[in-house]
Design a protein around this motif. Structure first.
Motif, PDB file in Angstrom:
ATOM      1  N   ILE A 197       0.844  -1.298  -0.125  1.00  0.00           N
ATOM      2  CA  ILE A 197       0.047  -0.084  -0.060  1.00  0.00           C
ATOM      3  C   ILE A 197       0.845   1.186  -0.123  1.00  0.00           C
ATOM      4  O   ILE A 197       1.750   1.664   0.913  1.00  0.00           O
ATOM      5  N   VAL A 198       0.602   2.101  -0.985  1.00  0.00           N
ATOM      6  CA  VAL A 198       1.216   3.449  -0.891  1.00  0.00           C
ATOM      7  C   VAL A 198       0.154   4.480  -0.375  1.00  0.00           C
ATOM      8  O   VAL A 198      -1.011   4.432  -1.018  1.00  0.00           O
ATOM      9  N   SER A 199       0.580   5.195   0.640  1.00  0.00           N
ATOM     10  CA  SER A 199      -0.781   5.982   1.263  1.00  0.00           C
ATOM     11  C   SER A 199      -0.240   7.558   1.410  1.00  0.00           C
ATOM     12  O   SER A 199       1.124   7.687   1.667  1.00  0.00           O
ATOM     13  N   GLY A 200      -1.001   8.361   1.155  1.00  0.00           N
ATOM     14  CA  GLY A 200      -0.658   9.794   1.267  1.00  0.00           C
ATOM     15  C   GLY A 200      -1.462  10.425   2.421  1.00  0.00           C
ATOM     16  O   GLY A 200      -2.613  10.287   2.746  1.00  0.00           O
ATOM     17  N   GLY A 201      -0.736  11.580   3.033  1.00  0.00           N
ATOM     18  CA  GLY A 201      -1.551  12.403   4.100  1.00  0.00           C
ATOM     19  C   GLY A 201      -1.651  13.798   3.597  1.00  0.00           C
ATOM     20  O   GLY A 201      -1.550  14.121   2.504  1.00  0.00           O
ATOM     21  N   TYR A 210      -1.005  14.446  -5.044  1.00  0.00           N
ATOM     22  CA  TYR A 210      -1.300  13.058  -4.664  1.00  0.00           C
ATOM     23  C   TYR A 210      -1.125  12.042  -5.873  1.00  0.00           C
ATOM     24  O   TYR A 210      -0.458  11.086  -5.829  1.00  0.00           O
ATOM     25  N   HIS A 211      -2.078  12.539  -6.806  1.00  0.00           N
ATOM     26  CA  HIS A 211      -1.901  11.338  -7.840  1.00  0.00           C
ATOM     27  C   HIS A 211      -0.467  11.614  -8.431  1.00  0.00           C
ATOM     28  O   HIS A 211      -0.076  10.582  -9.181  1.00  0.00           O
ATOM     29  N   LYS A 212      -0.091  12.678  -8.949  1.00  0.00           N
ATOM     30  CA  LYS A 212       1.396  12.954  -9.593  1.00  0.00           C
ATOM     31  C   LYS A 212       2.577  12.260  -8.846  1.00  0.00           C
ATOM     32  O   LYS A 212       3.101  11.800  -9.431  1.00  0.00           O
ATOM     33  N   ALA A 230      -7.213  12.987   7.196  1.00  0.00           N
ATOM     34  CA  ALA A 230      -6.759  14.674   6.778  1.00  0.00           C
ATOM     35  C   ALA A 230      -6.860  14.555   5.254  1.00  0.00           C
ATOM     36  O   ALA A 230      -7.478  15.406   4.832  1.00  0.00           O
ATOM     37  N   ALA A 231      -6.308  13.747   4.868  1.00  0.00           N
ATOM     38  CA  ALA A 231      -6.209  13.899   3.104  1.00  0.00           C
ATOM     39  C   ALA A 231      -7.469  13.764   2.375  1.00  0.00           C
ATOM     40  O   ALA A 231      -7.981  14.411   1.544  1.00  0.00           O
ATOM     41  N   VAL A 232      -8.432  12.642   3.174  1.00  0.00           N
ATOM     42  CA  VAL A 232      -9.764  12.310   2.788  1.00  0.00           C
ATOM     43  C   VAL A 232     -10.757  13.678   3.041  1.00  0.00           C
ATOM     44  O   VAL A 232     -11.330  14.189   2.122  1.00  0.00           O
ATOM     45  N   ASP A 233     -10.502  14.272   4.065  1.00  0.00           N
ATOM     46  CA  ASP A 233     -11.181  15.357   4.721  1.00  0.00           C
ATOM     47  C   ASP A 233     -10.904  16.555   3.680  1.00  0.00           C
ATOM     48  O   ASP A 233     -11.811  17.541   3.630  1.00  0.00           O
ATOM     49  N   ALA A 234      -9.616  16.714   3.307  1.00  0.00           N
ATOM     50  CA  ALA A 234      -9.236  17.895   2.422  1.00  0.00           C
ATOM     51  C   ALA A 234      -9.786  17.635   1.183  1.00  0.00           C
ATOM     52  O   ALA A 234      -9.533  18.628   0.141  1.00  0.00           O
ATOM     53  N   GLY A 235     -10.332  16.378   0.784  1.00  0.00           N
ATOM     54  CA  GLY A 235     -10.743  16.117  -0.740  1.00  0.00           C
ATOM     55  C   GLY A 235      -9.509  15.803  -1.783  1.00  0.00           C
ATOM     56  O   GLY A 235      -9.818  15.666  -2.918  1.00  0.00           O
ATOM     57  N   PHE A 236      -8.562  15.205  -1.120  1.00  0.00           N
ATOM     58  CA  PHE A 236      -7.611  14.713  -2.186  1.00  0.00           C
ATOM     59  C   PHE A 236      -7.988  13.615  -2.663  1.00  0.00           C
ATOM     60  O   PHE A 236      -7.736  13.389  -4.168  1.00  0.00           O
ATOM     61  N   VAL A 237      -8.571  12.622  -1.983  1.00  0.00           N
ATOM     62  CA  VAL A 237      -9.067  11.441  -2.447  1.00  0.00           C
ATOM     63  C   VAL A 237     -10.357  11.102  -1.835  1.00  0.00           C
ATOM     64  O   VAL A 237     -10.957  11.688  -0.927  1.00  0.00           O
ATOM     65  N   TYR A 255       4.028  -1.143   3.565  1.00  0.00           N
ATOM     66  CA  TYR A 255       3.375   0.090   3.806  1.00  0.00           C
ATOM     67  C   TYR A 255       4.061   1.320   3.728  1.00  0.00           C
ATOM     68  O   TYR A 255       4.831   1.589   4.466  1.00  0.00           O
ATOM     69  N   ILE A 256       3.879   2.121   2.536  1.00  0.00           N
ATOM     70  CA  ILE A 256       4.860   3.375   2.436  1.00  0.00           C
ATOM     71  C   ILE A 256       3.923   4.597   2.608  1.00  0.00           C
ATOM     72  O   ILE A 256       2.696   4.653   2.029  1.00  0.00           O
ATOM     73  N   ALA A 257       4.199   5.260   3.751  1.00  0.00           N
ATOM     74  CA  ALA A 257       3.352   6.398   4.253  1.00  0.00           C
ATOM     75  C   ALA A 257       4.086   7.746   3.765  1.00  0.00           C
ATOM     76  O   ALA A 257       5.181   7.946   4.339  1.00  0.00           O
ATOM     77  N   VAL A 258       3.398   8.363   2.852  1.00  0.00           N
ATOM     78  CA  VAL A 258       4.039   9.735   2.312  1.00  0.00           C
ATOM     79  C   VAL A 258       3.129  10.834   2.892  1.00  0.00           C
ATOM     80  O   VAL A 258       2.177  10.969   2.673  1.00  0.00           O
TER      81      VAL A 258
END
Length: 310
Positions: A197-201, A210-212, A230-237, A255-258
């Protein structure tokens, strides 16, 4: 002693979470039976019969069972509940919807999200976002349990030779009806079952970034994409990307947390991952306390370099 596992499926294939619940059931001892409810679900029943450790598969089919409505599924479970000492389901959205209804009708306490079995009546489960482990003992004649899938390895999907027995379907409760289902179609692995899993915050900065940054890395690794709340609430994904206490609980091999700081709610959903890699510009970020490998630096430089190096 007999143990009943509630199969989760889409009338075509058995969901992976069921295999984790079967492992928990086998640890309890006794005969393990799997209940498959649906319509035209014989293929699922045959798949369940091949799961290692399963002694019998019960198949109940009817049009009103096709869509997994909680009211009807609960009634089907209750129709055979007296034959079992333990009833288990994965702690997924489906299991969490159905099992409390079963427990209430049986007048027993539900034991939620067990992560370890100490004995046939004593279980361990995480609490306080996984920062404490509660030991729960139940004297109820029938234990109604949801299983945290990350706490148990998946049972082997092949090697079993259980018999499939058709049982009478209960009538339609009439309390709810299925209208429609909007499914997200992904070319990537399903988040809850992914090995990588590659995950973004929030630190990723925007949905475009995020997508780039993350999609090319995920493509190289054959990974699922995740995100912090936080990323979901900000509307990134979309919110089905969310990993954490109020999202999906995952335990991939990698698990990669970026750009994820590591709030306690997020850590509760991914800290059982086998290897955790954190990339963050803040050296004091809590994520580094659980990471196996940490890189302090600018993700806009580090992530493309990592992608290019794979």
């Amino acid at each position: 002693m007999s143990v009943l596992v509630i199969a989760e499926h889409d009338n075509a294939s058995l969901k992976g979470a069921t295999l984790n619940a079967v492992t928990a059931a086998v640890q309890l001892g006794g005969d393990v039976h799997v209940l498959v409810t649906g319509n035209n679900a014989a293929t699922v029943a045959q798949s369940a019969a091949q799961v290692a450790g399963v002694a019998k598969v019960l198949l109940a089919e009817a049009p009103h069972l096709a869509d997994g409505l909680a009211e009807n599924l609960a009634e089907q479970i209750l129709a055979i509940a007296k034959n079992y000492t333990h009833i288990l389901a994965p702690a997924t959205a489906c299991g969490k919807n159905v099992m409390p209804r079963v427990a209430a009708k049986l007048d027993v306490a539900q034991i939620s999200e067990i992560s370890k079995i100490d004995s046939t009546d004593t279980f361990e489960r995480p609490t306080y976002a996984g920062n404490a482990i509660a030991t729960v003992q139940s004297a109820d004649p029938i234990k109604v349990i949801t299983v945290r899938t990350t706490g148990f390895d998946a049972a082997a999907a092949t090697g079993g030779s259980a018999a499939v027995e058709s049982i009478a379907a209960v009538g339609d409760s009439g309390k709810s009806r299925f209208l429609s289902r909007d499914l997200t179609k992904l070319d990537r692995p399903e988040l809850g079952a992914a090995k990588v899993i590659v995950s973004g915050g929030r630190g990723v900065g925007s949905g475009e970034n995020y997508h780039k940054l993350l999609e090319p890395l995920a493509d190289k690794l054959g990974a699922a994409l995740g995100a912090s709340r936080a990323a979901v609430d900000a509307g990134f994904v979309p919110n089905d990307y969310q990993v954490g206490q109020t999202g999906k609980i995952v335990a991939p091999t990698l698990y990669i947390a970026v750009g994820i700081s590591g709030a306690i709610q997020h850590l509760a959903g991914m800290k059982d991952s086998k290897v955790i890699v954190a990339i963050n510009k803040d050296p004091e970020a809590p994520i580094f306390q659980v990471a196996d490998y940490g890189l302090v630096g600018d993700m806009n430089v580090a992530v493309p370099e990592l992608t290019a190096a794979i």
